[in-house]
Design a protein around this motif. Structure first.
Motif, PDB file in Angstrom:
ATOM      1  N   SER A   1      -4.926   5.575  -0.197  1.00 13.49           N
ATOM      2  CA  SER A   1      -3.799   4.942  -0.687  1.00 13.49           C
ATOM      3  C   SER A   1      -4.182   4.125  -1.583  1.00 13.49           C
ATOM      4  O   SER A   1      -5.370   3.768  -1.978  1.00 13.49           O
ATOM      5  CB  SER A   1      -3.314   4.023   0.742  1.00 13.49           C
ATOM      6  N   GLU A   2      -3.232   3.273  -2.506  1.00 11.02           N
ATOM      7  CA  GLU A   2      -3.429   2.378  -3.260  1.00 11.02           C
ATOM      8  C   GLU A   2      -2.439   1.393  -3.527  1.00 11.02           C
ATOM      9  O   GLU A   2      -1.099   1.772  -3.025  1.00 11.02           O
ATOM     10  CB  GLU A   2      -3.488   3.071  -4.591  1.00 11.02           C
TER      11      GLU A   2
ATOM     12  N   GLU B   1       0.948  -1.204   0.012  1.00 15.82           N
ATOM     13  CA  GLU B   1      -0.100  -0.057   0.129  1.00 15.82           C
ATOM     14  C   GLU B   1       0.974   1.292   0.000  1.00 15.82           C
ATOM     15  O   GLU B   1       1.834   1.409   0.890  1.00 15.82           O
ATOM     16  CB  GLU B   1      -1.082  -0.105   1.260  1.00 15.82           C
ATOM     17  N   PHE B   2       0.667   2.390  -0.920  1.00 13.54           N
ATOM     18  CA  PHE B   2       1.279   3.422  -0.942  1.00 13.54           C
ATOM     19  C   PHE B   2       0.603   4.541  -0.709  1.00 13.54           C
ATOM     20  O   PHE B   2      -0.956   4.635  -1.211  1.00 13.54           O
ATOM     21  CB  PHE B   2       1.847   3.657  -2.315  1.00 13.54           C
ATOM     22  N   LEU B   3       0.624   5.325   0.405  1.00 15.30           N
ATOM     23  CA  LEU B   3      -0.042   6.413   0.781  1.00 15.30           C
ATOM     24  C   LEU B   3      -0.052   7.284  -0.086  1.00 15.30           C
ATOM     25  O   LEU B   3       0.892   8.119  -0.649  1.00 15.30           O
ATOM     26  CB  LEU B   3       0.635   6.894   2.204  1.00 15.30           C
ATOM     27  N   LEU B   4      -1.519   8.041  -0.787  1.00 18.98           N
ATOM     28  CA  LEU B   4      -1.718   9.138  -1.686  1.00 18.98           C
ATOM     29  C   LEU B   4      -1.894  10.420  -1.113  1.00 18.98           C
ATOM     30  O   LEU B   4      -1.360  11.540  -1.608  1.00 18.98           O
ATOM     31  CB  LEU B   4      -2.828   8.563  -2.462  1.00 18.98           C
ATOM     32  N   ASN B   5      -2.601  10.363   0.154  1.00 20.19           N
ATOM     33  CA  ASN B   5      -2.814  11.770   0.812  1.00 20.19           C
ATOM     34  C   ASN B   5      -2.867  11.703   2.184  1.00 20.19           C
ATOM     35  O   ASN B   5      -3.456  10.787   2.940  1.00 20.19           O
ATOM     36  CB  ASN B   5      -4.365  12.075   0.521  1.00 20.19           C
ATOM     37  N   GLU B   6      -2.059  12.611   2.868  1.00 22.29           N
ATOM     38  CA  GLU B   6      -1.821  12.396   4.276  1.00 22.29           C
ATOM     39  C   GLU B   6      -2.872  12.622   5.190  1.00 22.29           C
ATOM     40  O   GLU B   6      -3.114  12.316   6.301  1.00 22.29           O
ATOM     41  CB  GLU B   6      -0.496  13.075   4.793  1.00 22.29           C
TER      42      GLU B   6
END
Length: 759
Positions: free
Chosen positions: A109-110, A99-104
């Motif tokens: 995530s995606e 999982e990669f964080l897109l918006n803190e």
């Protein structure tokens, strides 16, 4: 604490860099492989096991096996070679979704698929060569490492050859090999370092054995023919004297005035005897040990057998009284002077009729042990108590005689020893010539008191220690002994050990001392012996004595030692040196003189530069020195203690009186034949008279004489003169009187032989 994602990557990178440095610094930076064993698993297929490739300091691995079937690529008619090659590659593997964080703020995530492992992979490939009757391996690029060559025939896999040269060696295996090499070096290096001495000795021996035996045999046969030619068959009886002994010479007769030694010679008019003495006792180039002069040397370990395995109680074996016989250094005699004209009768030493050793080497009132010689093909072989052949060599040139004994130690002069106690011994085979200076021993237990006798001896033909052939003998006192693991170094009177011979270390003591032992397989060139019931028991092959041998390592390969000057009132014309000498074949010992008024040293062996009496001048004083040449591994030595140096000047008259010759039947016709060698009738006179009657006081001159003359191969003139005595009345016995004169002591001659018979 904040954690940077790169920190985790760096941890792995640092570990990888460290391992790469270990491989590059200690293992290899070249292309090497480990594993990848190639084996034939079917008629046409092979299996390559997993392995590792080391390249440029990096490690690449392949744990899985590789199977290759060549059914479709077999050669049609000939053969071909397929090479198994490996090469390294860095790849990203183990793709895993993360999982990669897109918006803190929202936490959106995606998932993404990423490589979790960066691996170094070793790839296996097969490079095929060209088909041919005699195929060659294929050419591969430098980035590939060849692991094996597979030879294919028309029917399948014929042969697999691993390329061992490209494999990486295990450090344990390298360590074992290094240990073996170091052990071999420790044992072999001292022996290899002396090869120059051994080769020089062998070369000198080959030169020295050219054809002397054949020459002596030929001379003997010629002498027999000559003897038969000159003695008529109707002679009443005949006698012949070759003047190699004193059997027929009456030296106690009041008229006797001569010397007998390879001919009848002029006696000394004046002479003086002395002992070899070093001019400078503090000379750092020389060492004196036990009266023997050695070139300066250092002690060096030669052979070691010191791996402890067990111990042995010396006193646990039979106690008895041991009678030992110590042999002494053999001798060399050098005679120099114009009076030493070469006598043809020296070839008769080889017949065994005459005692060469006593006549040549005896000094003063010594008593020589006489042993019966063995004659093989007319060659006389003398033996010592150990059964060793005592052969000798002699050089006869104009103005120089050199006699040497080939065996370094002989039993013509011996030293008896009686030692009480128990005795053990260790034999060993000597590989090269050395001077043994010390023996190292290891004591595991020591009694409070009691010495030990340490001896070096030769062995019998059965391989057991020979107590009648001791060559070094010393006593080790109790306060000099040390407990194991300390080594007790026993200094010896340095002793010469010959290559190819066996020797033994003898330990004799009445005290309860224990010695260290090694396992039998550690020392294979010797045997441990002990005494039971007064005799050596069969050798113990399960263990050996712990010991070290120390040799003399000489500091120079040439040493010149000056002796005290030689002098004689009225001047000297002859020098006679008789000393105990050991000069192995790879070495040389010579003497030089410097007559008073001369600035040049003259070597006694240089027959082209004879100097005593040169130009009519007879020197009263002369410098004197020894030149010792060899290698740092082997040098000659001289025993100055007990040596003899005689300087003399011959008289100008001589008279030789024979012992009475008794005939089986009386004769009135007596014949005497004498051979004079080195004679010059311009300076010399020689004649014979007969003595008969009561007390042999009636002197009879010859009634006739004839002679033959000639020149020998050395340029010496000779005369064979036949004297005939016609007596008024027949006599049954007579004495021959020989008279000779010279007008100068600078020019002398000798009588080589005398033959007489009655008709």
């Amino acid at each position: 604490m904040d954690v940077d994602p790169e920190d985790h990557n760096n941890l792995q990178a640092y570990a990888q860099d460290a391992l790469d440095h270990v491989v590059a610094d200690t293992l290899t930076t070249a292309q090497r492989y480990a594993g990848f064993l190639v084996s034939k698993t079917a008629i046409t297929s092979v299996t390559v096991a997993g392995g590792r490739l080391y390249s440029g300091g990096k490690r690449f691995g392949k744990p899985a096996i590789t199977v290759q079937d060549f059914i479709t690529s077999l050669p049609i008619a000939g053969k071909k070679i397929v090479s198994v090659v490996v090469w390294g590659q860095e790849v990203d593997t183990n793709q895993t979704p993360r999982e990669f964080l897109l918006n803190e703020e929202t936490g959106a995530s995606e998932p993404r698929s990423v490589a979790m492992t960066k691996a170094r992979i070793a790839n296996v490939q097969f490079a095929s060569g060209t088909e041919a009757p005699d195929p060659t391996p294929p050419i591969i690029d430098v980035g590939y490492t060849r692991v094996a060559n597979i030879t294919l025939s028309t029917t399948g896999v014929e042969k697999i050859e691993m390329i061992v040269a490209n494999s990486v060696e295990n450090l344990d295996y390298i360590g074992d090999r290094t240990d073996s090499l170091e052990l071999f070096e420790a044992e072999a290096k001292p022996k290899i370092s002396t090869l120059s001495s051994d080769l020089a000795k062998l070369a000198n021996q080959l030169k020295a054995t050219a054809s002397q035996g054949l020459l002596e045999r030929m001379l003997q046969r010629l002498a027999v023919i000559e003897f038969k030619d000159q003695i008529p068959q109707n002679a009443v009886d005949s006698y012949a004297d070759y003047f190699l002994g004193q059997q027929y010479v009456n030296l106690t007769h009041p008229l006797s005035h001569c010397k007998v030694g390879e001919g009848v010679r002029f006696p000394d008019y004046n002479a003086t005897d002395s002992q070899l003495q070093i001019f400078d006792p503090l000379n750092p180039k020389v060492m004196i040990k036990g009266g023997v002069m050695f070139p300066a040397y250092d002690r060096q370990i030669w052979q070691a057998n010191n791996r402890y395995a067990s111990e042995a109680q010396v006193a646990g074996y039979s106690y008895q009284s041991f009678q030992m016989v110590e042999k002494t250094m053999s001798r060399q005699r050098v005679r120099y002077g114009s009076e030493f004209t070469v006598c043809t009768n020296n070839a008769f030493w080889a017949t065994g009729t005459y005692d060469y050793f006593t006549q040549t080497f005896k000094r003063g009132d010594e008593t020589f042990k006489v042993s019966d010689p063995l004659v093989i093909d007319n060659q006389v072989i003398n033996f010592d108590a150990a059964g060793n052949a005592i052969n000798h060599s002699y050089l006869r040139l104009k103005q120089i005689f050199v006699d040497s004994v080939d065996e370094p130690y002989w039993d013509k002069v011996t030293i008896p020893h009686t030692v009480n106690g128990a005795q053990v011994a260790e034999t060993f085979l000597q590989g090269q010539d050395i001077w043994l200076d010390a023996v190292g021993l290891y004591f595991t237990r020591l009694a409070n008191a009691g010495s030990m006798t340490v001896s070096i001896c030769e062995v019998t033909k059965f391989g057991t220690p020979n107590l009648n052939s001791i060559i070094s003998h010393t006593t080790l006192e109790r306060d000099k002994m040390q407990l194991y693991p300390a080594e007790t170094v026993v200094g010896l009177q340095p002793v010469f050990l010959q290559a190819g011979k066996r020797y033994a270390i003898l330990l004799t003591t009445a005290a309860d001392h224990w010695v260290g032992m090694t396992a039998g397989e550690d020392f294979t060139s010797g045997t441990f012996f002990y005494v039971l019931d007064g005799a050596y028991a069969q050798g113990d092959g399960t263990r050996d004595l712990m010991f070290n041998l120390y040799r003399a390592k000489f500091r120079q390969n040439r040493t010149v030692i000056e002796f005290s000057s030689l002098s004689l009132a009225g001047g000297m014309l002859s020098i006679d040196i008789n000393a105990d000498v050991i000069a192995p074949g790879s070495t040389q010992l010579t003497y030089e003189i410097q007559p008073q008024g001369s600035g040049t040293w003259y070597n006694l062996l240089d027959v082209n530069n004879y100097v005593l009496g040169k130009g009519g001048s007879i020197p009263v004083l002369s410098g004197f020195r020894a030149v010792m040449a060899g290698t740092v591994d082997m040098m000659p030595v001289v025993k100055i203690s007990g040596s003899s140096v005689r300087v003399s000047r011959p008289d100008v008259t001589r008279t030789e009186i024979s012992q009475p010759f008794t005939l089986p039947a009386a004769s009135a016709s007596i014949h005497v034949i004498e051979r004079y060698e080195g004679i010059d009738t311009n300076h010399h006179f020689a004649g014979v008279r007969l003595r008969t009657g009561a007390g042999y006081n009636t002197v009879v001159n010859p009634s006739a004489s004839t002679q033959e003359t000639g020149v020998d191969e050395l340029g010496q003139k000779w005369i064979e003169r036949h004297y005939v005595f016609g007596l008024g009345a027949a006599v049954a016995s007579y004495v021959v009187q020989h008279d000779a004169t010279t007008d100068t002591p600078l020019i002398t001659f000798h009588t080589a032989w005398m033959k007489t018979y009655g008709l």
